[in-house]
Design a protein around this motif. Structure first.
Motif, short mmCIF file in Angstrom:
data_model
loop_
_atom_site.label_atom_id
_atom_site.label_comp_id
_atom_site.label_asym_id
_atom_site.label_seq_id
_atom_site.Cartn_x
_atom_site.Cartn_y
_atom_site.Cartn_z
N SER A 25 0.82 -1.22 0.00
CA SER A 25 0.00 0.00 0.00
C SER A 25 0.85 1.27 0.00
O SER A 25 0.59 2.20 -0.77
N ASP A 33 -2.43 4.01 3.82
CA ASP A 33 -3.60 3.26 4.28
C ASP A 33 -3.51 2.94 5.77
O ASP A 33 -2.72 2.11 6.20
N GLY A 72 -10.05 -4.03 2.92
CA GLY A 72 -9.22 -3.20 2.04
C GLY A 72 -9.99 -2.72 0.82
O GLY A 72 -9.82 -1.56 0.39
N GLY A 76 -10.75 1.10 -0.50
CA GLY A 76 -10.55 1.52 -1.89
C GLY A 76 -11.80 2.13 -2.50
O GLY A 76 -11.72 3.13 -3.23
N LYS A 195 -6.58 0.20 -7.75
CA LYS A 195 -6.38 0.63 -6.36
C LYS A 195 -7.15 -0.27 -5.40
O LYS A 195 -6.63 -0.67 -4.35
N LEU A 199 -5.32 -2.50 -2.56
CA LEU A 199 -5.63 -2.33 -1.13
C LEU A 199 -6.23 -3.60 -0.54
O LEU A 199 -6.00 -3.92 0.63
#
Length: 332
Positions: A25, A33, A72, A76, A195, A199
């Motif tokens: 990340s 993050d 995650g 995102g 992304k 993530l």
């Protein structure tokens, strides 16, 4: 002392999985993050509740990995679709996960000491092989070598998978998104999806580490994720400072090495008489500061040495040119 160092190396390889997630990340996606503090606990919570409920610990650990992946992905989505600042989206998800983790566990702490976990299974399997007696010639006999060897193999297996993944088409696109999002968009790549995937994978690894840590410690606690992002960054920074990060293969190796070195440094620091267990966060902050400042000081000194050498070479060449010119004038 040897036992404490051995335990720190064991823990270092488990936390290396979390550090690899932070590396993805922060370094690959260039995304700050902070979900890590929450998803680490989510992994431990999901694994602990499933194990207590009678689920096979290996399946429970896989489920924990997917729970982190989902967390995650939500981070995102908040950033890409909700247009929320990257830092803020991570903070919001971290806060939300605190309540979610409490809901999952039903209480603040879930003990696992009386349950069958991956750690207990590995210990029993390793003892059945009788390999601990075979390794007694090393002079140090821990409780078991099985956990260390398994975590070593697992961390490097994950490292190899990440190395291979980042060389695939999707992996290269994720790397390009972190380096230059505008450029990769010009090639019609959907950076939002990239992304979200990045993530998701990052927090999946963090949750996997959390699940293994919970089983290693014998409990899952709602506060076990506090400061994980700092520990992950410390591992990345220490590893890069010592081992370098010129290539992906070298960088991922550096992250694993940094995670192990971090645990060893903390263990040695806690052996100092005036430091207590409660000073661990202070020690972590000090390690990170040193890891950030020392390489810069070393590089500055190297640059000064390079300048001195260039100046000396220039002066030598100028002197030689002057002598040659004087010799020519004398001859004429």
């Amino acid at each position: 002392m040897p036992t404490a160092l051995f335990g720190s190396i064991e823990a270092g390889f488990i936390y290396a999985l979390m550090a690899l997630g932070v590396y993805l990340s922060f370094r690959i996606l260039d995304f700050p993050d902070l979900t890590v503090d929450g998803s680490f606990v989510t992994g431990g919570a999901v694994a602990a509740v499933l194990i207590v409920g009678g689920t096979d610990p290996f399946l429970a650990t896989i489920a924990a990995l997917f729970s982190g992946f989902a967390a995650g992905c939500v981070t995102g989505l908040l950033h890409t679709k909700g247009k929320i600042n990257p830092l803020l989206s991570g903070i919001l998800m971290m806060i939300a996960l605190y309540s979610i983790n409490l809901r999952i566990m039903g209480k603040a702490n879930v003990p696992l000491l009386a349950e069958e976990t991956i750690i207990t299974k590995l210990t029993a399997f390793w003892k059945s092989l009788g390999l601990d007696e075979m390794l007694s010639f090393l002079g140090f006999v821990p409780k078991t070598w099985g956990i260390l060897i398994f975590m070593l193999i697992l961390s490097f297996a994950v490292k190899l998978i990440i190395d291979r993944f980042l060389k695939t088409e999707i992996g290269l696109a994720i790397r390009a998104t972190g380096n230059n999002e505008t450029m990769i968009r010009s090639f019609s790549a959907d950076t939002d999806i990239l992304k979200i995937i990045g993530l998701g994978i990052s927090n999946g690894l963090v949750a996997l580490s959390g699940a293994l840590v919970a089983q290693y410690n014998g409990f899952s606690d709602v506060g076990m994720g506090i400061g994980m992002i700092v520990i992950g960054l410390a591992s990345v920074i220490i590893g890069e400072a010592i081992f370098g990060a010129k290539t992906i293969v070298r960088a991922t190796f550096a992250v694993i090495g940094g995670a192990v070195l971090y645990r060893i440094i903390v263990t040695l620091a806690l052996r100092v008489e005036f430091l207590e267990t409660g000073d661990m966060k202070l020690i972590t902050a000090f390690i990170v500061v040193c890891a950030l400042i020392v390489p810069k000081i070393i590089e500055k000194q190297r640059e000064k040495q390079r300048k001195k050498r260039r100046l000396a070479n220039f002066s030598q060449k100028a002197y030689e040119s002057g002598e040659q010119l004087a010799a020519v004038k004398t001859d004429s």
